[in-house]
Design an enzyme around this catalytic site. Structure first.
Site, PDB file in Angstrom:
ATOM      1  N   VAL A  96       0.850  -0.919  -0.288  1.00  0.00           N
ATOM      2  CA  VAL A  96      -0.005  -0.223  -0.108  1.00  0.00           C
ATOM      3  C   VAL A  96       0.658   0.715  -0.106  1.00  0.00           C
ATOM      4  O   VAL A  96       1.508   1.397   0.829  1.00  0.00           O
ATOM      5  CB  VAL A  96      -0.539  -0.025   1.477  1.00  0.00           C
ATOM      6  N   LYS A 305       1.157 -23.024 -51.532  1.00  0.00           N
ATOM      7  CA  LYS A 305       0.274 -22.604 -51.881  1.00  0.00           C
ATOM      8  C   LYS A 305      -1.035 -23.183 -51.659  1.00  0.00           C
ATOM      9  O   LYS A 305      -0.830 -23.607 -50.906  1.00  0.00           O
ATOM     10  CB  LYS A 305       0.551 -22.880 -53.233  1.00  0.00           C
ATOM     11  N   HIS A 306      -1.790 -22.292 -51.016  1.00  0.00           N
ATOM     12  CA  HIS A 306      -2.533 -22.160 -50.355  1.00  0.00           C
ATOM     13  C   HIS A 306      -2.695 -22.724 -48.646  1.00  0.00           C
ATOM     14  O   HIS A 306      -2.650 -23.723 -48.578  1.00  0.00           O
ATOM     15  CB  HIS A 306      -3.815 -22.727 -50.911  1.00  0.00           C
ATOM     16  N   ASN A 469      -6.074 -35.431 -44.525  1.00  0.00           N
ATOM     17  CA  ASN A 469      -4.562 -36.637 -44.811  1.00  0.00           C
ATOM     18  C   ASN A 469      -3.592 -35.986 -45.443  1.00  0.00           C
ATOM     19  O   ASN A 469      -3.630 -35.293 -46.652  1.00  0.00           O
ATOM     20  CB  ASN A 469      -5.132 -37.320 -45.288  1.00  0.00           C
ATOM     21  N   HIS A 629      -4.539 -29.020 -39.402  1.00  0.00           N
ATOM     22  CA  HIS A 629      -5.366 -27.642 -39.731  1.00  0.00           C
ATOM     23  C   HIS A 629      -5.572 -26.796 -39.401  1.00  0.00           C
ATOM     24  O   HIS A 629      -5.118 -26.265 -38.351  1.00  0.00           O
ATOM     25  CB  HIS A 629      -7.001 -28.945 -39.302  1.00  0.00           C
TER      26      HIS A 629
END
Length: 629
Positions: A96, A305-306, A469, A629
């Site tokens: 404090v 890619k992607h 997969n 994923h």
């Protein structure tokens, strides 16, 4: 009456009463507020002495605590202790110090409000116009491995309280939370006779509230980690870094990149304006090449890619036929970066069209010159030579994206993802693939050899960053076929296998001797070779294809393809999850596969192992599933 009572009771409990919403407290409206009194309490004392000397030159009264007060007094500045101002000493081991009405009243009092002004006068509360503070280093304490009790002791209470009070009353008070703000504040005060504008106070208040949100998030996250399933909530705070033109698609207009509070981005943009998908490719590609370099000790490259790799490779010398197939001058000595890049790009050059590439090492001039020939959106690497940077900056009319990766970036132990309003959390996939993961050989053929071990690691690490997969084939340190995102594993094998056939048949004498006309572009030559190998032209397409040559090439027959493919051998295959049936092995046998890596764990493991034995393949069980994923 009882029915009426139940109805009211039900409504109260179904729709809880909202908290009372306070009305705004009115005061005087003014843009520039002069600073006459400042409260200073900082743990990071960078620049604080010089800035307080400036404040003292304007006769600003300085209030401070502990070590900050001592540092200011040591250079001859006049400082009043907060305990002297409040009349209340610090207590409870310093827990404090500033939690006092004379502090928070001085920060929260609304200027020009008769009631506030009167109460402040009666209570002896002076106006505090400026607060400069840092918060206790809670996150640093956690990272140091400190005990739970020590971490708790480093939760700041007074600091966030003063910060919030000052920021709330930003119509009249200025909150400063970082040494990086001192220069801007000093310039502001010089322009405004020692005062600050409402615009600056509002911006600084916004930063302050973001800081407390981040601070509380770190505390909440730490508590959640200690309580696991009993954690009441998880708070995440992000800092906007830059806007994007759009998200995945042009109609998704609102898009930006944010960093986790308290951290920077894993890269610096050196050139160009990256898009949403560019950055998804870049972050995955960079992780892949960094891990390949760690596992093999060789310079690595990837072509994405992607959000899946079209190719990935390490720096293994080219064979004579590959110089011709990849259109590389044989008399040129290739650097490791150039070697890795050429292999990665030539795994599947049709799919690599318009890619985002990554290289694990410094990009040199030779690599930049090869990259400049290709149609590509951008690159991420740990650095670039001056010559390489200038070459790449000139690509795509100056729009080529160049990112410099942060080598010591810490992505954190857990990751979060929002999907359809839900937030998913998981520990990051930090497993590192190594030779040790290939030791559990379960087939009669047991010898893998160094080249096979390298290729199995390349394939497995590649799959770690491929949409599942997935199955991948590797040869001579490069991916020669990647099958991504299929629901059936054998379809992954067939998709990747088709790419293996195309890669290998690009080395066929008939393909190498195609008589292109002068001026046919590199990518058009790539596409023409692939279509020649595939051979399934429509009549219209065949006419246009033949127009690219000085003479019509003879057909590459199915018999010739089959005979040439019989020479393929020593290829490695890896799978991101177990092979559920032997059909994948049966198909792989047609492609020259000799080595297999998979997690194992299927009820059909014995059947798959027997298939490998029949074809003379060596197979290891890694025990590591690599879904992505």
């Amino acid at each position: 009456f009882f029915s009426w009572f139940l109805l009211i009771f039900e409504k109260i409990h179904r729709f809880p009463t909202m908290a009372n919403i306070l009305d705004a407290v009115e005061g005087s409206q003014q843009d520039i507020v002069p600073i006459t009194r400042a409260l200073i309490s900082v743990s990071d004392k960078t620049g604080i002495v010089d800035f307080c000397k400036y404040l003292a030159s304007l006769n600003v009264e300085l209030l401070s605590t502990g070590g900050t007060a001592k540092a200011l007094r040591d250079v001859g500045l006049t400082v009043k202790d907060v305990s002297e101002y409040t009349g209340a000493p610090e207590c409870l081991d310093g827990r404090v110090k500033t939690l006092h009405p004379k502090v928070h009243g001085g920060l929260l009092g609304v200027r020009g409000n008769p009631t506030h002004e009167s109460q402040m006068k009666d209570l002896g509360i002076d106006k505090i116009d400026l607060t400069i503070l840092n918060l206790y280093p809670f996150e640093a304490t956690v990272k140091s491995g400190a005990s739970f009790d020590q971490c708790i002791e480093n939760i700041d209470i007074g600091g966030p309280s003063m910060l919030r009070s000052t920021a709330k009353n930003h119509a009249f008070t200025t909150i400063v939370t970082s040494p990086t703000q001192y220069t801007e504040l000093e310039q502001e005060m010089k322009k405004n006779n020692g005062g600050t504008t409402l615009g600056l106070r509002k911006r600084f208040a916004a930063k302050a509230f973001a800081l407390t949100a981040s601070y509380d998030s770190a505390i909440s996250t730490y508590f959640a980690s200690q309580m696991e399933a009993d954690a009441p909530s998880v708070v995440k705070v992000y800092n906007p870094e830059f806007s994007l033109k759009y998200g995945c698609n042009p109609h998704q207009k609102s898009a930006q990149i944010l960093s986790r509070a308290g951290t920077k981005l894993p890269f610096e943009v050196l050139n160009g304006k990256p898009g949403y998908i560019n950055l998804l490719d870049a972050t995955n590609a960079w992780q892949l090449v960094a891990e390949l370099k760690l596992a093999t000790g060789l310079t690595a490259a990837a072509s994405f890619k992607h959000v899946s790799p079209a190719g990935a490779a390490v720096a293994v010398p080219l064979q004579d036929v590959e110089y011709a197939a990849y259109e590389v001058k044989k008399d040129e000595t290739l650097t490791p970066s150039a070697l890795a890049y050429l292999r990665a790009r030539n795994a599947d050059p049709m799919c690599s069209f318009g890619d985002f590439c990554a290289i694990s090492d410094i990009v040199d001039e030779q690599t930049a010159r090869y990259l400049k020939k290709e149609v590509s959106d951008g690159i991420v690497a740990p650095g670039y030579t001056g010559e390489a940077l200038e070459i790449l900056k000139s690509k795509k009319g100056g729009k080529f994206i160049i990112l410099q990766a942060t080598l010591d970036y810490d992505a954190g132990e857990v990751e979060y993802r929002e999907v359809y309003g839900m937030t998913f959390m998981q520990t990051r996939n930090e497993v590192k693939i190594s030779k040790a993961d290939m030791e559990n050989v379960v087939t009669a053929k047991r010898d893998l050899g160094e080249d096979a071990l390298r290729d199995l690691m390349v394939a497995s690490i590649c799959l770690k960053y491929t949409q599942s997969n997935s199955v991948g084939f590797a040869k001579d340190g490069m991916m020669v076929g990647v099958g991504a995102g299929q629901q059936s594993r054998v379809d992954c094998v067939k998709l990747a296998g088709r790419k293996v056939c195309t890669w290998y048949l690009r080395q066929h004498p008939k393909v190498l001797s195609l008589p292109f006309k002068e001026g046919i572009k590199r990518q058009d030559r790539v596409n023409a070779r692939v279509r020649y190998i595939e051979g399934d032209f429509t009549e219209e397409e065949k006419t246009r294809w033949e127009a690219q040559f000085t003479e019509v090439p003879p057909v590459l027959t199915d018999e010739e393809k089959t005979e040439f493919l019989k020479q393929s051998s020593g290829i490695s295959i890896s799978s991101d999850a177990f092979f559920p049936f032997r059909d994948s092995i049966d198909h792989a046998s047609k492609l020259g596969v000799t080595y297999v890596a998979q997690p194992g764990g299927s009820v059909q493991d014995a059947q798959v192992t027997e298939a490998c034995n029949e074809y003379g393949m060596a197979m290891c069980f890694t025990g590591i599933r690599l879904f992505h994923h």
